[in-house]
Design a protein around this motif. Structure first.
Motif, PDB file in Angstrom:
ATOM      1  N   LYS A   1       0.828  -1.204   0.000  1.00 21.44           N
ATOM      2  CA  LYS A   1       0.000   0.000   0.000  1.00 21.44           C
ATOM      3  C   LYS A   1       0.863   1.256   0.000  1.00 21.44           C
ATOM      4  N   SER A   2       1.887   1.299   0.859  1.00 23.20           N
ATOM      5  CA  SER A   2       2.782   2.459   0.891  1.00 23.20           C
ATOM      6  C   SER A   2       3.484   2.631  -0.451  1.00 23.20           C
ATOM      7  N   GLY A   3       3.885   1.500  -1.043  1.00 26.51           N
ATOM      8  CA  GLY A   3       4.546   1.576  -2.341  1.00 26.51           C
ATOM      9  C   GLY A   3       3.642   2.136  -3.414  1.00 26.51           C
ATOM     10  N   LEU A   4       2.387   1.693  -3.431  1.00 29.35           N
ATOM     11  CA  LEU A   4       1.458   2.208  -4.431  1.00 29.35           C
ATOM     12  C   LEU A   4       1.183   3.685  -4.218  1.00 29.35           C
ATOM     13  N   GLU A   5       1.030   4.100  -2.975  1.00 29.36           N
ATOM     14  CA  GLU A   5       0.802   5.520  -2.704  1.00 29.36           C
ATOM     15  C   GLU A   5       1.979   6.362  -3.196  1.00 29.36           C
ATOM     16  N   MET A   6       3.198   5.843  -3.037  1.00 28.28           N
ATOM     17  CA  MET A   6       4.359   6.565  -3.550  1.00 28.28           C
ATOM     18  C   MET A   6       4.340   6.589  -5.075  1.00 28.28           C
TER      19      MET A   6
ATOM     20  N   ALA B   1      12.926  -8.514  12.055  1.00 22.86           N
ATOM     21  CA  ALA B   1      11.721  -7.704  12.279  1.00 22.86           C
ATOM     22  C   ALA B   1      12.051  -6.219  12.316  1.00 22.86           C
ATOM     23  N   ALA B   2      13.131  -5.869  13.029  1.00 24.73           N
ATOM     24  CA  ALA B   2      13.503  -4.458  13.147  1.00 24.73           C
ATOM     25  C   ALA B   2      13.933  -3.885  11.799  1.00 24.73           C
ATOM     26  N   THR B   3      14.636  -4.683  10.996  1.00 19.89           N
ATOM     27  CA  THR B   3      15.083  -4.191   9.694  1.00 19.89           C
ATOM     28  C   THR B   3      13.900  -4.003   8.757  1.00 19.89           C
ATOM     29  N   PHE B   4      12.920  -4.910   8.811  1.00 21.32           N
ATOM     30  CA  PHE B   4      11.739  -4.709   7.974  1.00 21.32           C
ATOM     31  C   PHE B   4      10.969  -3.464   8.406  1.00 21.32           C
ATOM     32  N   THR B   5      10.888  -3.226   9.714  1.00 22.71           N
ATOM     33  CA  THR B   5      10.240  -2.001  10.196  1.00 22.71           C
ATOM     34  C   THR B   5      10.951  -0.773   9.632  1.00 22.71           C
ATOM     35  N   LYS B   6      12.277  -0.838   9.568  1.00 23.50           N
ATOM     36  CA  LYS B   6      13.042   0.270   9.000  1.00 23.50           C
ATOM     37  C   LYS B   6      12.708   0.453   7.519  1.00 23.50           C
ATOM     38  N   VAL B   7      12.602  -0.654   6.778  1.00 25.78           N
ATOM     39  CA  VAL B   7      12.221  -0.579   5.362  1.00 25.78           C
ATOM     40  C   VAL B   7      10.873   0.114   5.228  1.00 25.78           C
ATOM     41  N   ASP B   8       9.915  -0.303   6.044  1.00 21.05           N
ATOM     42  CA  ASP B   8       8.580   0.286   6.003  1.00 21.05           C
ATOM     43  C   ASP B   8       8.627   1.776   6.300  1.00 21.05           C
ATOM     44  N   ASN B   9       9.406   2.167   7.323  1.00 19.00           N
ATOM     45  CA  ASN B   9       9.521   3.586   7.683  1.00 19.00           C
ATOM     46  C   ASN B   9      10.158   4.399   6.562  1.00 19.00           C
ATOM     47  N   VAL B  10      11.187   3.843   5.923  1.00 17.16           N
ATOM     48  CA  VAL B  10      11.858   4.555   4.830  1.00 17.16           C
ATOM     49  C   VAL B  10      10.894   4.775   3.666  1.00 17.16           C
ATOM     50  N   ILE B  11      10.114   3.756   3.334  1.00 15.33           N
ATOM     51  CA  ILE B  11       9.128   3.901   2.255  1.00 15.33           C
ATOM     52  C   ILE B  11       8.094   4.965   2.617  1.00 15.33           C
ATOM     53  N   GLN B  12       7.617   4.925   3.863  1.00 16.84           N
ATOM     54  CA  GLN B  12       6.617   5.907   4.310  1.00 16.84           C
ATOM     55  C   GLN B  12       7.169   7.328   4.240  1.00 16.84           C
ATOM     56  N   GLU B  13       8.380   7.537   4.740  1.00 15.35           N
ATOM     57  CA  GLU B  13       8.954   8.886   4.754  1.00 15.35           C
ATOM     58  C   GLU B  13       9.289   9.366   3.346  1.00 15.35           C
ATOM     59  N   THR B  14       9.720   8.472   2.480  1.00 15.79           N
ATOM     60  CA  THR B  14       9.953   8.854   1.083  1.00 15.79           C
ATOM     61  C   THR B  14       8.653   9.289   0.425  1.00 15.79           C
ATOM     62  N   LYS B  15       7.589   8.550   0.688  1.00 17.72           N
ATOM     63  CA  LYS B  15       6.280   8.906   0.142  1.00 17.72           C
ATOM     64  C   LYS B  15       5.843  10.281   0.651  1.00 17.72           C
ATOM     65  N   ASN B  16       6.004  10.533   1.948  1.00 11.45           N
ATOM     66  CA  ASN B  16       5.611  11.826   2.506  1.00 11.45           C
ATOM     67  C   ASN B  16       6.408  12.975   1.890  1.00 11.45           C
TER      68      ASN B  16
END
Length: 749
Positions: free
Chosen positions: A550-555, A672-687
């Motif tokens: 979802k984050s990827g599509l929004e970006m 788990a922590a590294t995937f959370t980081k991936v998710d955060n990076v995608i979210q912040e790039t989208k923003n």
């Protein structure tokens, strides 16, 4: 629950896996449609029209289910009807746009992208509202168990108790089933750990509730039996309060006043207040100070250090910390305070300068504080390790004391029992100290939560073994009192086993390999750094790709919208010269964001998490360059609403750039922590992409309205991989990406 509106959806996250999985097929369809529509000749117009029609039919079926839910649940009715209406409108718009596509002509991509974003938003709202219904059902089950607990507490004879306990048991089974499903569905590891802790308390306390209640009914005059029973009731109610808190987190219009204050405080104390968390906050602020200087710098850095030093007192005040470790911690604390005071004094002297260019000493001062922080962390971890190594001896002593107390209670030896009880209290205190220190150095939120709740349960239930033993002494022939003692003894054995497990987990993830915990910065802008050891090339699996789809599509939609705007301005404005920096950098950022979107699908040139993090760093660099170019251009714009709007959007860029940079630099350990980081990076790039899109659109509007010329005074280009797999403007490309040095701990997914 109060009626649910729609005004707060923009600030909500998707917090359950089930919603992600439901959205995934729609995300894939929309993504395919936008990509196809953006490529002339990719499909015949009839094929595009069929895709649009299929999307609309699927949406219609989906919202029909949503409307059925709205009919049955008044709490979500209004919001659900509105979301379903918007979804239908967006689906119809997509079908209409697809029908209008001509075979060799790309119609207005912006209209399609906006319709797709509206559809995605509306469908997400429908799912979130449906989730509120699930939450309500769980809370109703929890309320039934609470009422049964109240009834159990008030019964005065065995017949009523047996009947009430039977009903309580069946309701507990239902609650266990619902909370188990919810625990597995939650995305946030902290909330999952909290739910697991609450469910464990309820499960383990049920047998203690039975025996302590029976003992109280058999010996109503016994204060110790009543203390056992009241303690169990209290802990079970706290566990249900925690369940209530966790399941309502993120749900619309949460009645915050209904959440017990103790649970709010515990939530803050458990994850936000550990020494590890405070140290990370201090390090992030120091990294921010490399690029940002403002009047609040002194106060924020001093406050962050105070929070760290306050928590080191748990180590220095512990009676079980050795003199050597205590002195080393105090020396490091003095050193970091002195280094920070020197840095803040330097800040005060250069406030008149623009950035850090006027003071070469600044970088070395920041490094000195970070090195002092690293040394302090190392000594704190060493102190925790020393106490953890003593734990097997302490737990063995405690288990021996429990055996002794049980025997002394059965033999009616109150004096010996009193002596053993005092030693047992000391043993519990020692174990609690170990739990507290390990919680401070635990690197993951789930471990922090687990350590905290083990500490709480041991503090509450450990002394109850002594209380149960005193009941046996008071009623030496009572079989039910003896059974009650056995049950509380079993609970203590469980808790000791939990402590041993959490110690192993924390040591494995945090302390055993301290050299891999070094806080490392990414290469400074314009420089290329490398790590001393090559990072493991890690790819996302299909499940992980689904989680960030979802984050990827929004970006992707944000990049498509900006591409459409820049294409439109290039076609309609004669002043878009080839060397226009604004257009060039905007397209370069769009290309880099698209490559990151492709990564979320397992496609494109970015193959590993390391590639993604380095690409995000370059994306932030290019955003900074674009910010400077547009800032120069803004000086040409006459005063008025247009300039005000441009500056309002532009002033947000540095903040979003910093947030992305912090996400990239975030230190992580484990999958788990590294995937959370991936998710955060995608979210912040989208923003950041959304903000840049608004800035560029407003900039072009100003240029057209006032017939302004674009200057190209800032040379150089960003590095990154474009959507076509080639390096977009500049010399960067995949060679730069794979050679960049990001955080050395992000090695495994």
């Amino acid at each position: 629950m109060a009626a649910v509106g729609t005004s707060n959806f923009d600030c909500l996250e998707i917090k359950t896996r089930s919603i992600e999985q439901t959205l995934l097929p729609l995300i894939k369809q929309i993504s395919s449609l936008v990509e196809t529509h953006g490529s002339a000749g990719a499909l015949r117009s009839s094929a595009v029209a069929r895709v649009g029609q299929a999307v609309n039919v699927a949406v219609d079926r989906f919202v029909t289910v949503g409307e059925t839910i709205a009919d049955d649940y008044v709490e979500v009715r209004q919001g659900m009807y509105e979301a379903c209406k918007e979804a239908r409108q967006a689906g119809s718009a997509i079908e209409r746009i697809c029908e209008e596509v001509e075979e060799d002509v790309i119609s207005d991509r912006t209209t399609l992208v906006r319709a797709a974003r509206c559809l995605l938003s509306a469908i997400t709202r429908v799912l979130l509202l449906a989730d509120i219904v699930v939450v309500k059902q769980l809370l109703l089950a929890k309320d039934k168990v609470q009422r049964s607990l109240d009834k159990l507490e008030s019964v005065n004879n065995f017949t009523e108790f047996v009947k009430a306990f039977s009903q309580f048991g069946s309701e507990m089974v239902e609650l266990a089933h619902l909370t188990g499903d919810r625990q597995n569905d939650l995305k946030d590891e902290r909330r999952r750990a909290q739910m697991a802790a609450a469910r464990q308390v309820l499960e383990r306390s049920t047998m203690m509730l039975l025996t302590s209640s029976k003992t109280t009914l058999r010996h109503p005059e016994s204060t110790t039996a009543r203390e056992n029973r009241d303690t169990v009731f209290c802990q079970m109610r706290r566990a249900m309060d925690l369940i209530h808190f966790v399941v309502k987190d993120g749900v619309l219009n949460t009645a915050e006043s209904s959440v017990p204050m103790s649970q709010k405080e515990m939530d803050s104390d458990t994850e936000r207040g550990t020494l590890y968390s405070c140290m990370r906050t201090l390090q992030h602020m120091l990294e921010m100070s490399r690029v940002t200087l403002d009047g609040s710098c002194h106060e924020t850095l001093s406050g962050a250090l105070d929070a760290v030093l306050e928590r080191t007192q748990d180590f220095t005040d512990s009676a079980y910390t050795s003199h050597e470790h205590r002195q080393a911690i105090l020396d490091c604390s003095d050193r970091i305070r002195g280094e920070l005071d020197h840095l803040l004094g330097l800040y005060a002297n250069i406030m008149g300068y623009d950035g850090d260019g006027g003071c070469p000493e600044l970088e070395s001062c920041i490094s000195a504080v970070l090195n002092a922080a690293k040394e302090l962390s190392k000594n704190l971890a060493s102190a925790a390790l020393q106490q953890a190594q003593e734990l097997p001896t302490v737990t063995k002593q405690g288990q021996d004391l429990v055996s002794s107390m049980r025997e002394q209670a059965l033999l009616d030896q109150p004096d010996h029992l009193h002596h053993s009880s005092m030693a047992f209290h000391d043993s519990i205190d020692h174990i609690l100290e170990v739990c507290k220190l390990l919680r401070h150095v635990a690197a993951s939120e789930s471990l922090q939560v687990s350590a905290r709740f083990i500490e709480i349960n041991l503090r509450v239930y450990g002394p109850q073994v002594i209380t149960a033993a005193k009941t046996v002494v008071g009623y030496p022939g009572s079989k039910i009192a003896q059974e009650n003692l056995e049950v509380f003894t079993d609970m203590y054995q469980w808790l000791v086993s939990d402590v041993t497990t959490i110690v192993k987990d924390v040591l494995d993830g945090t302390i055993v390999k301290p050299e891999k915990q070094v806080y490392m910065s990414l290469p400074r802008p314009g420089k290329h750094g490398t790590t001393t050891k090559p990072l493991k090339a890690v790819r996302l699996d299909s499940e992980e790709q689904a989680k960030i789809a979802k984050s990827g599509l929004e970006m992707k939609l944000a990049t498509s919208e900006m591409d459409a705007e820049t294409d439109k301005w290039q076609e309609s404005t004669a002043q878009m010269e080839e060397n226009n920096d604004i257009v060039k950098r905007a397209k370069n950022m769009s290309s880099m964001a698209f490559s990151m979107y492709q990564f979320t699908k397992g496609e494109g040139e970015l193959k590993t998490t390391q590639d993604l993090f380095t690409q995000a760093e370059y994306f932030a660099e290019e955003a900074n360059r674009l910010y400077k170019v547009i800032r120069q251009f803004s000086y040409q714009v006459p005063g008025g609403n247009n300039k005000k709007e441009l500056l309002e959007h532009l002033d947000k860029v540095p903040t979003f750039v910093q947030r992305l940079q912090f996400s990239v630099k975030d230190h992580t350990v484990g999958k788990a922590a590294t995937f959370t980081k991936v998710d955060n990076v995608i979210q912040e790039t989208k923003n950041l992409m959304n903000v840049i899109s608004k800035v560029v659109t407003t900039c072009f509007e100003c240029a057209t309205k006032y017939k302004l010329e674009f200057n190209s005074g800032c040379g150089g280009s960003g590095r990154g991989v474009g959507s076509g797999g080639e390096a977009s403007s500049g010399s960067g490309g995949m060679g730069d990406i794979k050679g960049g040095g990001a955080t050395g701990s992000d090695q495994s997914l």
